[in-house]
Write a protein that holds these residues in place. Sequence first.
Motif, PDB file in Angstrom:
ATOM      1  N   HIS A  83       0.838  -1.195   0.000  1.00 36.14           N
ATOM      2  CA  HIS A  83       0.000   0.000   0.000  1.00 36.14           C
ATOM      3  C   HIS A  83       0.873   1.245   0.000  1.00 36.14           C
ATOM      4  O   HIS A  83       1.896   1.304   0.695  1.00 36.14           O
ATOM      5  N   THR A  88      -1.531   5.158   4.752  1.00 34.28           N
ATOM      6  CA  THR A  88      -1.421   3.700   4.654  1.00 34.28           C
ATOM      7  C   THR A  88      -0.724   3.124   5.882  1.00 34.28           C
ATOM      8  O   THR A  88       0.011   3.803   6.585  1.00 34.28           O
ATOM      9  N   ARG A  91      -1.466  -2.578   8.736  1.00 42.24           N
ATOM     10  CA  ARG A  91      -2.773  -3.131   9.077  1.00 42.24           C
ATOM     11  C   ARG A  91      -3.732  -3.066   7.884  1.00 42.24           C
ATOM     12  O   ARG A  91      -4.504  -3.995   7.637  1.00 42.24           O
ATOM     13  N   GLU A  92      -3.672  -1.984   7.141  1.00 40.88           N
ATOM     14  CA  GLU A  92      -4.553  -1.862   5.978  1.00 40.88           C
ATOM     15  C   GLU A  92      -4.228  -2.920   4.943  1.00 40.88           C
ATOM     16  O   GLU A  92      -5.125  -3.518   4.332  1.00 40.88           O
ATOM     17  N   LYS A  95      -5.617  -6.197   6.153  1.00 40.21           N
ATOM     18  CA  LYS A  95      -7.074  -6.264   5.998  1.00 40.21           C
ATOM     19  C   LYS A  95      -7.454  -6.644   4.576  1.00 40.21           C
ATOM     20  O   LYS A  95      -8.396  -7.423   4.361  1.00 40.21           O
ATOM     21  N   THR A  96      -6.733  -6.102   3.590  1.00 36.97           N
ATOM     22  CA  THR A  96      -7.019  -6.453   2.197  1.00 36.97           C
ATOM     23  C   THR A  96      -6.789  -7.932   1.968  1.00 36.97           C
ATOM     24  O   THR A  96      -7.596  -8.611   1.313  1.00 36.97           O
TER      25      THR A  96
END
Length: 420
Positions: A83, A88, A91-92, A95-96
């Motif tokens: 990301h 960003t 963790r993001e 999650k994806t």
Amino acid sequence: MLMFILGRQPEISLAELRAVFGNAELILPNVALVKTESADIDRLGGVRKVGRVIWDQTGEANKFLIDKFSALPDGKITLGISHYGRDTSAREAQKTGIFLKKHLSRSMRILPNSEPEISDAATLGNRLGASPNKVELMMARAGHRLIIAELIGVQDLNTYTLRDRGRPKRDARVGMLPPKLAQTMINLAVRPAESLSSDFGRGCAKGNGPCEEDRAAPRNDGRVPNLCPDETLLRDSAVKAKTLLDPFCGTGVVLQEAALMGLKAYGTDLEPRMIDYSRTNLDWLAQKFRREIPYLLNVGDATEFTWEQPIGFVATETYLGRPYSFTPTEENLGENITNCNLILTKFLQNLLKQITSETGLCIAVPCWFINDRTRHLPLTKKLTEFGYEQISYSEGNQSLIYHREDQIVGRELLVLKKKQ
């Protein structure tokens, strides 16, 4: 459309892309988009990763990604997610990956993220992008816009290390020009997007990037990729026939990268020892990469030497002056700047008489970082008076300076051409 992840000094990386492709949209400080269908990352010194854009919209891409991965060939999927953007986080990215694994009835391995971006080493180690089921998604958020690219190439750090530290002759006293920076300087000098009809970046003529023979063939020693004979930076025969001159060739870093890009390498240096070093390194390169390396070397003072003609391009790291391991006195620094400025003024005047307005130039000159202030050579303000036109590919015409935090001496890249 391709997405490029820029290197440690993105302003230099962006300039390189604009010189090579003629267009580059900077969407984030370290991410650029280029309207092209192919790029050979092994020939771009300032780019870490490149991916093909598969999504560029303001909405979410969840359904699109589920459909994409559902259509992949049978077998386990290895997925890395990187990301990019102001907000960003690791963790993001996690999650994806969790979302995709939950909604896909496929065997899938998600590479763990300790940072928002998968490291280059992890990308290489897991061979992401090497086959349809080994995927890295590069997701960039720029405002409300989401751009997703699928990785197609990553810099092979091992080959750069080999061409740098693996060469038989090195000399820290004359500077240690990184091969990546040498590549960038050559691209800035050649400027195929500006003046040449080349098919830069197509990789092997048989496809996009390394050809099938290259992928299947074993590496020479576990580190050096076999290069297809016609896999060069410049596919235009008129360009490949041209000579790139390095008037301060040192141990031959620029010459070796020019030779690997398909150009004829021509180097001169004031010191006979450096010419011997360049010869040894170029012969080693020819053996290591199993290709013919055409080159010419002469002992010569760049301030007065007469070079053989024709000269197609000039890329060189000039005299950088005294090295500093601690902050110099103002008197010492002033003497150094005066000396460098005199030598390089004479060099530029000598060179001008021997080139044409079609000769591409990228010249690295010293600058100094002292007490949060950057000191430039006086000649950088007088290039027009000397008969040169400076070309800018940077945002806001800012200087292109290669510099590390712990260094006093930096390299200012001057992209020039002779005024008509």
